[in-house]
Design an enzyme around this catalytic site. Structure first.
Site, short mmCIF file in Angstrom:
data_model
loop_
_atom_site.label_atom_id
_atom_site.label_comp_id
_atom_site.label_asym_id
_atom_site.label_seq_id
_atom_site.Cartn_x
_atom_site.Cartn_y
_atom_site.Cartn_z
N ARG A 1 -22.22 -34.78 -6.73
CA ARG A 1 -21.57 -34.41 -5.26
C ARG A 1 -21.94 -33.84 -4.65
O ARG A 1 -20.87 -33.35 -4.15
CB ARG A 1 -20.04 -35.41 -5.42
CG ARG A 1 -19.95 -37.33 -6.51
CD ARG A 1 -20.64 -38.21 -5.17
NE ARG A 1 -20.36 -39.31 -4.98
CZ ARG A 1 -21.13 -40.51 -6.21
NH1 ARG A 1 -21.98 -39.38 -7.17
NH2 ARG A 1 -21.00 -41.41 -6.17
N SER B 1 -15.78 -43.40 -2.16
CA SER B 1 -14.86 -42.71 -2.87
C SER B 1 -14.39 -41.91 -2.18
O SER B 1 -15.16 -41.29 -2.01
CB SER B 1 -15.64 -42.55 -4.43
OG SER B 1 -16.05 -43.83 -4.80
N GLU C 1 -13.31 -36.04 -2.74
CA GLU C 1 -14.44 -36.43 -2.18
C GLU C 1 -15.48 -36.65 -0.59
O GLU C 1 -16.36 -35.90 -0.26
CB GLU C 1 -15.21 -38.18 -2.69
CG GLU C 1 -16.86 -37.41 -3.12
CD GLU C 1 -17.46 -38.79 -2.66
OE1 GLU C 1 -18.53 -38.84 -1.87
OE2 GLU C 1 -17.74 -40.03 -3.19
N1 EPU Z 1 -11.80 -48.49 -12.47
C1 EPU Z 1 -10.19 -49.02 -12.91
N2 EPU Z 1 -9.58 -49.35 -11.72
C2 EPU Z 1 -9.97 -49.35 -10.48
C3 EPU Z 1 -11.65 -48.69 -10.18
C4 EPU Z 1 -12.58 -48.46 -11.52
O1 EPU Z 1 -10.15 -49.30 -13.76
O2 EPU Z 1 -9.65 -49.58 -9.44
C5 EPU Z 1 -12.53 -48.34 -13.75
C6 EPU Z 1 -13.69 -49.17 -14.18
O3 EPU Z 1 -13.44 -50.43 -14.57
C7 EPU Z 1 -14.95 -48.22 -15.42
C8 EPU Z 1 -14.85 -46.87 -14.42
O4 EPU Z 1 -12.95 -46.81 -13.68
O5 EPU Z 1 -14.39 -48.62 -16.61
C9 EPU Z 1 -15.61 -46.27 -12.83
O6 EPU Z 1 -15.85 -47.88 -11.85
P1 EPU Z 1 -16.84 -47.46 -10.81
O7 EPU Z 1 -17.93 -48.53 -12.33
O8 EPU Z 1 -16.74 -48.78 -9.89
O9 EPU Z 1 -16.93 -46.64 -10.88
P2 EPU Z 1 -16.39 -44.55 -10.10
O10 EPU Z 1 -16.04 -44.31 -10.78
O11 EPU Z 1 -15.21 -45.56 -9.74
C10 EPU Z 1 -18.20 -44.15 -8.87
C11 EPU Z 1 -18.77 -43.66 -7.89
C12 EPU Z 1 -18.81 -44.81 -7.04
C13 EPU Z 1 -20.36 -45.30 -7.54
C14 EPU Z 1 -19.63 -45.94 -8.87
C15 EPU Z 1 -20.86 -46.85 -8.97
C16 EPU Z 1 -18.05 -41.35 -7.53
C17 EPU Z 1 -16.28 -41.04 -7.00
N3 EPU Z 1 -17.42 -42.39 -7.71
O12 EPU Z 1 -17.36 -44.66 -9.38
O13 EPU Z 1 -20.13 -44.25 -5.37
O14 EPU Z 1 -21.33 -46.33 -6.63
O15 EPU Z 1 -19.44 -44.76 -9.41
O16 EPU Z 1 -21.82 -46.18 -9.62
O17 EPU Z 1 -19.00 -40.50 -8.41
C18 EPU Z 1 -19.01 -42.85 -3.44
O18 EPU Z 1 -19.85 -41.97 -4.26
O19 EPU Z 1 -18.20 -43.40 -2.58
C19 EPU Z 1 -19.54 -44.37 -4.30
C20 EPU Z 1 -18.50 -45.47 -3.85
#
Ligand code: EPU
Length: 337
Positions: free
Chosen positions: A163, A237, A333
């Site tokens: 990012r 995010s 972010e």
């Molecule tokens: N999780 C939870 N609770 C929640 C949300 C997530 O326990 O409320 C856990 C999920 O179960 C999973 C892990 O956290 O094990 C990761 O969750 P997820 O795959 O939804 O991805 P994220 O890390 O929350 C990142 C990016 C997103 C992108 C997704 C998918 C960042 C800051 N965010 O989110 O990007 O769409 O991965 O690749 O790196 C954005 O940048 O605006 C964005 C949406």
């Protein structure tokens, strides 16, 4: 040049903000004229793309907002399996991705459905589902905001990180990106291993998906978790996933054996901020105007009628509580303006 324009429709949180001056650029050649204008020279400036990653912290922007809306997508070269495509900064990102998928070009499909415009994509090196913009980014054309000089930045010169890019760090506020060139491929190389992509495809009887099927699956997976900014104000995010030292992670894992994590270079570990926020009890929390999205705790939402300060306060409280509970600092972010 317009004056006193309401930016509610131009920021995905949907906060009412008045801009003192506002200009829309429909062709990069118009910039030359803009650069000579007194409002450009004398006022504070903000380059606005899709407005999907910003939080205005005041209800008045005392300066000039430059909205990039230049359009155009063209093939630069088509040789063997490689196609180089140039997209102007004002092109809608999800529409661009869909067009590339429809042409059978691989390289941006996992970045489907991310709201925003092409010109902003390199600034924060957008990423999702195991793919980042930097993986297909060849170069971009940018204009220096003081000298008006054009400069080409290749992939290395952008210093892409998680990012992050040079446009967010060393050269912050100095350049305006006018177009981006992508190196795409006609050869299938689908990335299906991130998160629940494969399980989603299997459940829908697509063990061997086509490019279009993968694109549509990513859109569906995102829709199931992330609120549509046209319906509920949000900026995706809100925080970055923190990267912590291995020792700190091991202590944490003893207490929470189920904690999801991704290994990073240099023995560091990235942990999902969404998981931490949910574990700290914030998921679904809301007051009348703002809250933490009930399906994805990393997304802060504005239900309407609120002020940016409500989100700023909520973010601070969440950061404080994550620090107290886990000893981890999480950083926004989203860009505060
Ligand atoms: N999780 C939870 N609770 C929640 C949300 C997530 O326990 O409320 C856990 C999920 O179960 C999973 C892990 O956290 O094990 C990761 O969750 P997820 O795959 O939804 O991805 P994220 O890390 O929350 C990142 C990016 C997103 C992108 C997704 C998918 C960042 C800051 N965010 O989110 O990007 O769409 O991965 O690749 O790196 C954005 O940048 O605006 C964005 C949406």
């Amino acid at each position: 040049m317009k004056t006193n324009i309401n930016l509610q429709a131009y920021n995905s949180f949907g906060f009412p903000v008045t801009a003192k001056y506002f200009v829309e650029i429909n062709d990069a050649r118009e910039l030359e004229r803009l650069f000579r204008m007194p409002e450009y020279k004398n006022e504070k400036r903000l380059i606005l793309s899709g407005g999907n990653n910003i939080l205005f912290t005041d209800s008045f922007f005392d300066g000039l907002v430059i909205l990039m809306n230049n359009k155009g997508i063209k093939t630069v070269t088509d040789e063997g399996d490689t196609v180089i495509v140039r997209a102007q900064a004002g092109e809608d990102w999800p529409e661009f991705v869909k067009k590339m998928v429809e042409k059978g070009l691989y390289g941006v499909e996992n970045l489907a459905h991310i709201p925003g415009k092409v010109g902003a994509a390199p600034v924060q090196n957008i990423g999702a589902y195991g793919m980042e913009l930097k993986d297909s980014f060849l170069k971009c054309e940018a204009i220096h905001l003081e000298t008006g000089r054009k400069r080409i930045f290749d992939n290395k010169e952008c210093v892409f990180g998680y990012r992050s890019s040079i446009f967010k760090t060393m050269l912050k506020g100095q350049y305006l990106i006018t177009s981006v060139d992508f190196r795409l491929s006609k050869q299938a190389d689908l990335k299906l291993d991130y998160g629940n992509i494969r399980s989603y495809l299997n459940e829908h009887g697509m063990t061997n998906p086509t490019l279009l099927q993968l694109h549509d699956a990513i859109c569906a997976i995102r829709d199931a978790k992330l609120p549509d900014p046209k319906v509920i104000g949000n900026a995706g995010s809100f925080f970055k996933n923190p990267v912590i030292k291995a020792e700190q992670f091991e202590t944490l894992q003893q207490q929470y054996p189920e904690i999801p994590h991704y290994d990073e270079p240099n023995g560091k570990v990235k942990v999902p901020a969404g998981w931490l926020i949910e574990r700290a009890g914030w998921k679904g929390w809301h007051d009348e105007h703002v809250g933490v999205y009930e399906k994805q705790a990393l997304v802060l939402v504005h239900y309407g009628g609120g002020k940016a300060q409500d989100v700023v306060d909520l973010a601070k409280n969440i950061q404080k509580s994550i620090k107290e509970k886990f000893g981890i600092e999480i950083a926004p972010e989203v860009n505060y303006i």
